[in-house]
Design an enzyme around this catalytic site. Structure first.
Site, PDB file in Angstrom:
ATOM      1  CD  GLU A  41      -2.653   1.044   2.699  1.00 17.76           C
ATOM      2  OE1 GLU A  41      -3.593   1.829   2.843  1.00 17.76           O
ATOM      3  OE2 GLU A  41      -2.372   0.149   3.539  1.00 17.76           O
ATOM      4  CE  LYS A 112      -7.281   1.378   3.332  1.00 17.56           C
ATOM      5  NZ  LYS A 112      -6.038   1.704   4.072  1.00 17.56           N
ATOM      6  CB  CYS A 148      -4.633  -2.038   3.927  1.00 15.63           C
ATOM      7  SG  CYS A 148      -3.860  -2.464   5.520  1.00 15.63           S
ATOM      8  N   GLY A 297      23.492   0.681  34.478  1.00 18.45           N
ATOM      9  CA  GLY A 297      23.707  -0.606  35.118  1.00 18.45           C
ATOM     10  C   GLY A 297      22.417  -1.351  35.349  1.00 18.45           C
ATOM     11  N   GLY A 298      21.287  -0.716  34.974  1.00 16.13           N
ATOM     12  CA  GLY A 298      19.976  -1.341  35.107  1.00 16.13           C
ATOM     13  C   GLY A 298      19.587  -2.107  33.853  1.00 16.13           C
ATOM     14  CB  ILE A 299      17.121  -4.808  33.432  1.00 18.29           C
ATOM     15  CG1 ILE A 299      16.973  -5.952  32.420  1.00 18.29           C
ATOM     16  CG2 ILE A 299      15.777  -4.184  33.804  1.00 18.29           C
ATOM     17  CD1 ILE A 299      16.258  -7.164  32.982  1.00 18.29           C
TER      18      ILE A 299
END
Length: 552
Positions: A41, A112, A148, A297-299
């Site tokens: 599209e 469309k 779509c 130092g964090g996730i």
């Protein structure tokens, strides 16, 4: 008839680049014996173009590109998406269309009919809906061409339909023998299965082959996964393109055979691939090559750094450690170890002295007032200023590292950790952050184990833990999913999960009161059905009912 699916990554407004890609894929498909190739599209101009379609030069440019493609692809028929002029009384000047390019010219145009106006879609703002559609003929077959959303209103699949008309039903009743759909369908978790099930229902109900080509790539907040496919009349997959990569596959409408390229339907792996693709395209399409981010130092920052390296290459990522007065030595060491594991440039800029200078300067103003969240936010804002300075100096896009759980309840600082050009994991709940981090380490042990195992903390005051202010993340994420994505009432959520009503109301109140922050946040990559951003539109200045009820 052999039909190819040209799954490509387009750039909005790049008519020449998009055209070159379409021409290249068409010639490759012709070399495999394909009679016809489908492209996504609005593939000529890129999706979503939004208000660019109001510029006459944009509309004219994409039409001229279609004429060029037609001249350069003789020997194979091409279907691609473009913007066309509308002749309607709606006030909208353009249509979202698909053009059949054949024998060097634009031979047929289909527009469309169904224009979505929910979630991230606002196509009624820009386009006029087509008032009818027609079939075209190829290889003595009558072909139904849809765009779509035109295929997303089947009464046999949806319990509650959004539109009073069904373009697919109308075209098949008119004699359509093959259904083709060109799409720009954004990714969210589990959506690939939804598309296949929906179109398989159409194939089986109408007993026709069905094919959908979907674009791939990231455009602003949206990520498109591709995953194009073709189905036999009994709903079986007979062709399948890869996910999150450009690809070219073909299928035959007579033999019902085709190419099936391997994919990965694992939810966590798909989420990670989407984030990598979205980050790569956002950075590159915005004209950057490099990125910078803070490493605490964090996730959250660890996961974001891994995504950035996979998206851009380790040579193009800068990590910055900014330890403050309450940063633990373990976090400082974890940040440095992560940077070493990733092989990225790592700079250490302590903020203790700067924080002390700020507090001394503000001392007379704050006299007689105890330290509170003000001083916590000050540390975050110092870090934000440093990162923006490094971003400016090295021409690198700053990536923010906050997750969806934090953003949902406002556990973030304006002009601090929210500074940046892209919020990579802002649609990733904290529980999924852990799953993604473990997934990263199954491929290569990059994230230190201590980063994953230690209790999450912003480390902005002594011995701080996220659990001091928030419920455990497995509880919080259930509440946020139900309240944000499902729009369920707090009382309903509490009853469904056995949570205390006051707890759920407190979380809901935090969500509602934090709207002003989220509307100032950097764009984030959407991977859920309902992300914070332009797909979720809530007022800031409003009387919030759930907060009026109070919570303990």
């Amino acid at each position: 008839m052999r039909i190819a699916l040209g799954q490509i990554n387009t750039v909005i407004g790049d008519f020449s680049g998009n055209s070159d890609k379409i021409i290249d894929f068409a010639r490759r498909a012709r070399g495999t014996g394909a009679d016809l190739i489908l492209f996504p599209e609005l593939s000529i101009c890129g999706y979503p173009p939004r208000d660019l379609v109001e510029r006459s030069s944009f509309v004219e440019g994409n039409w001229q590109a279609a004429e060029t493609i037609a001249r350069e692809t003789q020997g194979i028929s091409v279907i691609c998406g473009l913007v066309t002029q509308a002749n309607s009384g709606t006030g909208k000047s353009v249509l979202n269309s698909a053009a059949l390019l054949r024998d060097g010219k634009i031979a047929f145009v289909q527009s469309k009919r169904l224009l979505p106006t929910y979630d991230v879609f606002d196509e009624m703002r820009n386009f006029a809906p087509a008032d009818h559609q027609e079939l075209f003929t190829a290889a003595d077959r009558k072909v139904a061409l849809t765009i779509c959303e035109d295929a997303w209103n089947d009464k046999h699949f949806w319990d509650r339909r959004l539109y009073g008309i069904d373009p697919v039903e109308d075209l098949i009743r008119a004699g359509g023998q093959v259904l083709l759909n060109i799409s720009a369908s954004p990714f969210y978790l589990h959506k690939r299965e939804l598309r296949r099930d929906m179109l398989a229902t159409i194939a089986k109900n109408y007993h026709v082959p069905v094919a959908m080509v979907n674009q791939i790539g990231g455009n602003d907040s949206l990520v498109f996964d591709g995953s194009s496919f073709a189905l036999s009349p009994n709903g079986e997959v007979i062709a399948q393109a890869k996910s999150f990569e450009e690809d070219l596959v073909w299928f035959d409408t007579e033999s019902l055979k085709g190419e099936i390229h391997p994919g990965n339907d694992d939810v966590v792996a798909s989420a990670y691939s989407a984030l990598v693709l979205g980050t790569r395209d956002y950075v590159h399409k915005c004209g950057f090559r490099r990125a910078v981010l803070g490493l605490s130092g964090g996730i959250d920052s660890a996961l974001t750094a891994c995504i950035a390296v996979d998206a851009l290459g380790k040579e193009n990522v800068i990590g910055v450690g900014m330890p403050g007065p309450y940063s633990s030595q373990g976090s400082i060491d974890d940040a440095a170890e992560l940077a070493r594991n990733l092989g990225i440039r790592f700079e250490m800029v302590p903020i203790g002295g700067m924080f002390e200078a700020y507090t001394q300067a503000l001392g007379p103003v704050f006299a007689g007032r105890a330290a509170d969240v003000t001083e916590e936010n000050l540390q975050a804002r110092i870090r934000g200023s440093l990162l923006m300075a490094i971003s400016n100096k090295f021409g690198s896009l700053l990536l923010t590292t906050g997750n969806k759980s934090e953003l949902g309840v406002g556990y973030c600082t304006l002009y601090g950790d929210m500074c940046g050009g892209l919020a990579v994991i802002s649609d990733v709940p904290k529980t999924l952050v852990y799953e993604l981090s473990n997934y990263v380490n199954t491929r290569s042990p990059l994230i230190p184990r201590s980063t994953i195992d230690k209790p999450p903390s912003a480390e902005l005051r002594p011995d701080q833990k996220d659990s001091d202010s928030l419920p455990d993340y497995d509880v919080l994420d259930h509440i946020l999913e139900d309240y944000v994505e499902e729009n369920r009432a707090p009382e309903e959520i509490a009853a469904a999960h056995g949570y205390g009503p006051d707890l759920v109301r407190k979380v809901a109140c935090l969500v509602d009161k934090s709207e002003y922050k989220r509307q100032q946040a950097a764009p984030g990559l959407k991977i859920s059905e309902k992300a914070f951003g332009f797909g979720r539109r809530y007022p800031i200045a409003a009387k919030v009912e759930v907060c009026e009820k109070g919570s303990s």
